[in-house]
Structure formats: structure tokens, C-alpha cells
Design an enzyme around this catalytic site. Structure first.
Site, PDB file in Angstrom:
ATOM      1  N   LYS A   1     -27.460 -32.011   4.095  1.00 22.96           N
ATOM      2  CA  LYS A   1     -26.707 -32.120   4.086  1.00 22.96           C
ATOM      3  C   LYS A   1     -26.982 -30.572   4.908  1.00 22.96           C
ATOM      4  O   LYS A   1     -27.972 -30.208   4.892  1.00 22.96           O
ATOM      5  CB  LYS A   1     -26.797 -31.799   2.893  1.00 22.96           C
ATOM      6  CG  LYS A   1     -26.802 -32.642   1.861  1.00 22.96           C
ATOM      7  CD  LYS A   1     -25.232 -33.250   1.827  1.00 22.96           C
ATOM      8  CE  LYS A   1     -23.966 -33.071   2.131  1.00 22.96           C
ATOM      9  NZ  LYS A   1     -23.560 -32.874   0.637  1.00 22.96           N
TER      10      LYS A   1
ATOM     11  N   ARG B   1       1.486  -1.393   0.328  1.00 22.19           N
ATOM     12  CA  ARG B   1       0.188   0.081  -0.257  1.00 22.19           C
ATOM     13  C   ARG B   1       0.578   0.963  -0.013  1.00 22.19           C
ATOM     14  O   ARG B   1       0.734   2.473  -0.194  1.00 22.19           O
ATOM     15  CB  ARG B   1      -0.969   0.056   1.211  1.00 22.19           C
ATOM     16  CG  ARG B   1      -1.464   1.430   1.215  1.00 22.19           C
ATOM     17  CD  ARG B   1      -2.716   0.906   2.592  1.00 22.19           C
ATOM     18  NE  ARG B   1      -3.415   2.548   2.760  1.00 22.19           N
ATOM     19  CZ  ARG B   1      -4.103   2.397   4.382  1.00 22.19           C
ATOM     20  NH1 ARG B   1      -3.782   1.949   4.762  1.00 22.19           N
ATOM     21  NH2 ARG B   1      -4.638   3.705   4.163  1.00 22.19           N
TER      22      ARG B   1
ATOM     23  N   ASN C   1     -24.062 -28.138   4.012  1.00 19.80           N
ATOM     24  CA  ASN C   1     -22.360 -28.250   3.106  1.00 19.80           C
ATOM     25  C   ASN C   1     -21.808 -26.750   3.548  1.00 19.80           C
ATOM     26  O   ASN C   1     -22.671 -25.995   4.320  1.00 19.80           O
ATOM     27  CB  ASN C   1     -22.442 -27.963   2.039  1.00 19.80           C
ATOM     28  CG  ASN C   1     -23.547 -29.294   1.479  1.00 19.80           C
ATOM     29  OD1 ASN C   1     -22.811 -30.239   1.740  1.00 19.80           O
ATOM     30  ND2 ASN C   1     -24.528 -28.547   0.492  1.00 19.80           N
TER      31      ASN C   1
ATOM     32  N   SER D   1     -29.105 -28.716   0.887  1.00 19.55           N
ATOM     33  CA  SER D   1     -29.171 -29.404  -0.509  1.00 19.55           C
ATOM     34  C   SER D   1     -30.552 -29.640  -1.508  1.00 19.55           C
ATOM     35  O   SER D   1     -31.318 -29.344   0.004  1.00 19.55           O
ATOM     36  CB  SER D   1     -28.307 -30.879  -0.683  1.00 19.55           C
ATOM     37  OG  SER D   1     -29.109 -31.444  -2.063  1.00 19.55           O
TER      38      SER D   1
ATOM     39  N   ARG E   1       5.214   3.865 -22.921  1.00 17.97           N
ATOM     40  CA  ARG E   1       3.920   3.682 -22.716  1.00 17.97           C
ATOM     41  C   ARG E   1       3.348   2.137 -22.447  1.00 17.97           C
ATOM     42  O   ARG E   1       4.090   1.955 -24.469  1.00 17.97           O
ATOM     43  CB  ARG E   1       3.093   5.049 -23.169  1.00 17.97           C
ATOM     44  CG  ARG E   1       1.472   5.353 -22.591  1.00 17.97           C
ATOM     45  CD  ARG E   1       1.740   5.796 -21.026  1.00 17.97           C
ATOM     46  NE  ARG E   1       2.568   6.970 -20.703  1.00 17.97           N
ATOM     47  CZ  ARG E   1       1.586   8.012 -21.165  1.00 17.97           C
ATOM     48  NH1 ARG E   1       0.288   8.186 -22.074  1.00 17.97           N
ATOM     49  NH2 ARG E   1       2.345   9.086 -21.666  1.00 17.97           N
TER      50      ARG E   1
END
Length: 445
Positions: free
Chosen positions: A282, A184, A284, A276, A315
Site C-alpha cells: 500500500k 476579510r 495510500n 499500511s 446581546r
């Protein structure tokens, strides 16, 4: 402009504040800030009149620019600054026209505007990194002595603690953050060098004007042109990709430890969370999956950074345009990965009982090294290794426990070394790693 495609991954998991920083409005605003600062600095140096600079600065606001027209004309010109300056000039009283953008070239404004914009990008990424790191630090502290099987090559290796595991992530995040801060600082550098990098059109006050613009915009001054020296941008983009990769490593750990057969951790629970459409059972690890997806994309995009650095002469001819696409995406992906990984860490469910149960899997062979080290002073390291190796093979063939097999196999003079060992007796020095990681995180600056 034509309708913009919806990016599903970033649309769902991106960071709103980063989206605002990278918005069309802020992009245009960054260019106008540079034009205003340039006019102000030139007035102070006597290049243009003070009242003219004041009028330019007053008009250099987003409300002056009609975005639709800007982008239509940019499509024809190829770059947005000529159309931007034309609209800015039209907004000035007749007697002050023709003084905005005095001596500047398009890339001066766009690169310096990029520095302004990515100063904010870097600030937001630092905030997100701090929040994710704090969540990992909390996990390391809370689970410092929760014993878990350490795994190498995806297989159980030796015992460790969940806190020590988290300490590794915290140390990595501290290094990621340091890289981001450095990138930065380099990224926020003014670029006002004219058409070919010679500053000729800025006249005798070129250095003075450039230095003052840097001060007005809170950027670093430099007298070395960087129109085609894009290492700063590559470094910043790489820092974004590395941050995302660290997030993905953590997310992959969560995915792996969430497997049904392991079940040592789980993402936060909720109604239909991770559900699901066809398998009702499920849940997940959806946020971890999103983090991995963003990091995979960031890693692939980062390869373009090194092609961007191939720009030739004074350039670029195409490489510059690649930046316009790649850098904002890398920043957005890193922000999304950091924010989502933080959510995973803060909501993570940890199951010490499952960790304890899994330590007994595979006949307790997770303690093989511990027994070998205990036998080595009596039998010699190599003999101890081969004896425990043979015992491990027998355990897997018969299902017997490692301690029981060793009690049967070890010679009488070494029998004292095969008393039953507990996993918590062989975790090394987790507190040292955890305290070191926490201290490094506290002192991150």
C-alpha cells in the site's frame, strides 16, 4: 487551565502560522491592543488624561496578564474582559487606576479584538490560497495537452486534457479568494458601542473615539452596532468552509485517479509514505485523505454559523459563545486544508501513459460522442445517436472496438464519417479554458 485535548487531524496537518495567530497569547494580546487603542483615542478626545492613556498603553501587554488567573476568574464571571481589566488596572500606578476600559463593554473589546485577530487570519488564508493556486496553475500549464478521459457520473464521457481539468480548479480558487478578500474586509470592523449598542457610556465623543480606535488598529469604522448582527462572521466562516471544500474536491480527484484500476496520478512517493501496517504494497493517498477530512469537518461546523445569527435583542445568550468554538476551528481547518492540498499539488505524479491506456478502455467508447457528431450531418442527430448507441451495446457485448463496429453498421453514404478518430482530435478548446483561468489568477489582485 485544564490540559488541552490534542486534535489529531489539525495536529498533524494544520498550519503552524495559523496556530500562532489563533493562540491563547494572541487572543489575549488582541484584547489588550484594543484597550490600549481605546485609552489613546479617549486621551486625544479629552476623555482621560494623556499621561494616563500612555500608562495604560504601556501596561496593556501580554506580560501584564497572568493567564492562569485570567481563565480561573473567567470561569466564574463567564467572560474574560472583566478579569483582564482588573489585572490591567492593578498594574497601573494608583493615580491612574480606574480609567482603563472607560465606557466600554466586554463585547466591544472581544469583537474588536476578534477583528484584529481575524485580519491576520484572513491574511494568512490569502497567502495559503495563493500558494495552492500557484501549484494548480503550474499543473495546468505543464499538462495543458496531456489527454485524459473526462468522466461524468464517475464513468468515462469524452476526452479532455489534464490541464483543462486543472483550469477548473484554478477558476474556483480565484472565486474562493475573492470571497475571502470581501469577507476579510467586512470582518475587520471596529465594535465600540457600549452595553446596549447606544454608545451612551462613551459620552459625547463616542463617534470620534470609535473612529480613532479603528484608525489605530487599521480597522474599518462603522456607526452601526453589530453586537448581535453576526452576518460578517458567518460570511467569513462560510468563506473558510468553501476554501476547504475546493481543496477537498481536488483531493477527491487525486484519490479517485489514484485507484489501482485507474492509476493516472499519485501523491509524491517516499519510504513508508502512506504505508499500511499489514499490507506491504500500500501507498495510500494520505494527504488527500487529510484534506477531505478537514473539509468534511469544516462543512459540518459551518452549519453553526447560521444558528449564531439568531442572536436576539441587543446581546446574545449562548449564540456568541458558539462563535468562540466554531470560528477559530474553521480558520484552522481551512488553513490546514489549503497547505496540505498545496503539498499534494506540488508533489503530484502525473502518468500520461496510463491516461492514454485508459482512453482505450471500454472498447474506445469515450469517442462515442465524437462519432455521433460526425455522423449527424449525414444521418440527422437523433438517427446518429441511436446508431452509435446500438454500436456501443454491441461493443460491450462482443469486445469489438467502436470504430470497427461502426464501420460495419454505418450506411455506405455515411461511411466517410467513421474513419478512426483519436482522442486528441476531440478535446475541444482546452487552451481557451486554461488561458482564461491563468489570466484570472494572474489578475486576482
Amino acid at each position: 487551565m485544564s490540559p488541552q485535548r490534542f486534535e489529531l487531524l489539525i495536529g498533524l496537518y494544520g498550519d503552524d502560522r495559523m496556530a500562532a495567530i489563533l493562540s491563547e497569547q494572541e487572543l489575549i494580546a488582541s484584547w489588550l491592543k484594543v484597550e490600549a487603542a481605546l485609552a489613546t483615542a479617549q486621551a486625544e478626545a479629552g476623555v482621560i488624561a494623556a499621561d494616563t492613556a500612555a500608562v495604560i498603553a504601556g501596561a496593556a501587554v501580554p506580560a501584564t496578564i497572568e493567564a492562569g488567573r485570567l481563565w480561573r476568574e473567567t470561569r466564574n464571571v463567564g467572560y474574560p474582559i472583566l478579569p483582564l481589566v482588573r489585572q490591567l488596572d492593578e498594574a497601573l500606578p494608583h493615580e491612574h487606576r480606574g480609567r482603563a476600559h472607560y465606557g466600554a463593554t466586554t463585547q466591544d473589546i472581544m469583537d474588536t479584538g476578534l477583528a484584529v485577530q481575524f485580519d491576520a487570519v484572513g491574511g494568512r488564508l490569502t497567502e495559503l490560497t495563493d500558494a495552492f493556486g500557484d501549484a494548480i496553475a503550474a499543473l495546468a500549464t505543464a499538462h495543458a495537452h496531456v489527454v485524459i478521459a473526462g468522466r461524468t457520473h464517475a464513468l468515462q464521457a469524452v476526452p479532455t486534457t489534464f490541464g483543462a481539468k486543472m483550469a477548473g480548479y484554478l477558476g474556483e480558487l480565484a472565486r474562493d479568494r475573492a470571497r475571502l478578500v470581501r469577507a476579510r474586509e467586512e470582518m475587520t470592523t471596529v465594535s465600540l458601542f457600549g452595553a446596549g449598542g447606544t454608545s451612551a457610556a462613551y459620552g459625547e465623543h463616542a463617534v470620534k473615539v470609535r473612529t480613532r480606535v479603528a484608525e489605530l488598529l487599521s480597522l474599518r469604522a462603522s456607526d452601526i452596532p453589530w453586537h448581535v448582527s453576526r452576518d460578517r462572521l458567518a460570511e467569513f466562516g462560510a468563506a473558510c468552509a468553501l476554501l476547504a471544500a475546493t481543496c477537498a474536491r481536488f483531493a477527491r480527484e487525486v484519490v479517485d485517479l489514484s485507484r489501482t484500476e485507474i492509476a493516472e496520478v499519485s501523491e509524491a512517493a517516499g519510504h513508508l509514505r502512506g504505508a499500511s501496517s499489514t499490507m506491504p504494497q500500500k501507498a495510500n493517498p494520505i494527504e488527500s485523505e487529510a484534506v477531505i477530512g478537514m473539509a468534511v469537518t469544516a462543512g459540518a461546523l459551518s452549519s453553526a454559523l447560521y444558528r449564531i445569527m439568531e442572536a436576539g435583542h441587543e446581546r446574545a445568550a449562548g449564540e456568541w459563545q458558539a462563535e468562540w468554538q466554531v470560528l477559530p476551528q474553521l480558520a484552522a481547518l481551512a488553513a490546514g486544508a489549503l497547505g496540505t492540498a498545496r503539498a499534494v499539488a506540488e508533489g503530484l505524479q502525473v502518468f500520461p501513459e496510463a491516461m492514454r491506456r485508459n482512453l482505450g478502455a471500454d472498447s474506445g467508447l469515450v469517442m462515442a460522442e465524437a462519432y455521433m457528431i460526425g455522423l449527424a450531418p449525414r444521418l440527422g442527430r437523433e438517427n446518429a445517436h441511436d446508431l452509435v448507441y446500438a454500436a456501443a451495446r454491441r461493443c460491450r457485448a462482443t469486445g469489438e472496438s467502436l470504430q470497427a463496429v461502426l464501420s460495419d453498421m454505418v450506411p455506405g453514404e455515411a461511411a466517410g464519417a467513421v474513419a478512426e478518430l483519436r482522442p486528441e482530435d476531440y478535446v475541444g478548446h482546452p487552451d481557451v479554458a486554461i488561458e482564461a483561468a491563468l489570466a484570472r489568477w494572474r489578475d486576482r489582485g
